[in-house]
Motif scaffolding. Structure first.
Motif, mmCIF file in Angstrom:
data_model
loop_
_atom_site.group_PDB
_atom_site.id
_atom_site.type_symbol
_atom_site.label_atom_id
_atom_site.label_comp_id
_atom_site.label_asym_id
_atom_site.label_seq_id
_atom_site.Cartn_x
_atom_site.Cartn_y
_atom_site.Cartn_z
ATOM 1 N N TYR A 165 -5.978 3.006 -0.495
ATOM 2 C CA TYR A 165 -4.704 2.415 -0.084
ATOM 3 C C TYR A 165 -4.312 2.904 1.308
ATOM 4 N N LEU A 199 -7.065 -5.941 0.525
ATOM 5 C CA LEU A 199 -6.140 -5.326 -0.429
ATOM 6 C C LEU A 199 -6.207 -6.035 -1.780
ATOM 7 N N THR A 250 0.829 -1.206 0.000
ATOM 8 C CA THR A 250 0.000 0.000 0.000
ATOM 9 C C THR A 250 0.866 1.259 0.000
#
Length: 160
Positions: free
Chosen positions: A63, A145, A33
């Motif tokens: 993110y 994610l 990220t």
């Protein structure tokens, strides 16, 4: 003295030390990220399409949200956060600048971002496969994610 030691033991009991596999997965989430946010920050100045620019800004915020979740879980587990090196940062920014030096078209920017998301997915799959004893604590954030990266790829395809 006894009361102080007893109080410390109770505090430690409530916050168990995190398993190594969980730590490694969450650190990989942080690494991915953070790299994505820096790449977006570097490439943003070269985006001339308003729609893509808005998409990229939203990506960066998501993110950051996922990064903060991983960091919170590491802090709760009393584990260290991922530490990047200045060399990695320099290589990332240099790579983005080199890849956009001659071509800053919307299609090219989208392609670079898709490639970055694919690299992120690959590194997350590697981390998951190498740290199979990771529990729900880390896997939940890792899956978030990875789902986000897959959706980004689909959204960016329209700019190709």
């Amino acid at each position: 003295m006894f009361i102080l030691l007893f109080a410390r033991a109770i505090c430690r009991k409530g916050r168990r030390k995190m398993r190594n596999d969980d730590v490694r997965i969450l650190q990989e989430v942080q690494r991915n990220t953070k790299m994505a946010m820096k790449a977006i920050d570097t490439i943003s100045e070269k985006i001339y399409d308003d729609d893509l620019s808005m998409h990229v800004a939203r990506e960066s915020m998501k993110y950051a949200d996922i990064y903060n979740k991983a960091t919170d879980r590491l802090l709760d587990g009393r584990a260290p956060s991922y530490r990047e090196t200045g060399f990695q940062d320099m290589m990332l920014k240099g790579g983005v600048r080199a890849n956009t030096m001659l071509n800053t078209s919307t299609s090219h920017i989208a392609e670079l971002m898709i490639q970055g998301s694919n690299r992120g997915l690959t590194s997350m799959w590697k981390a998951i496969n190498h740290h199979e004893n990771a529990g729900n604590t880390s896997m939940e954030v890792a899956k978030e994610l990875m789902d986000f990266e897959e959706k980004n790829i689909e959204r960016l395809k329209k700019y190709l």
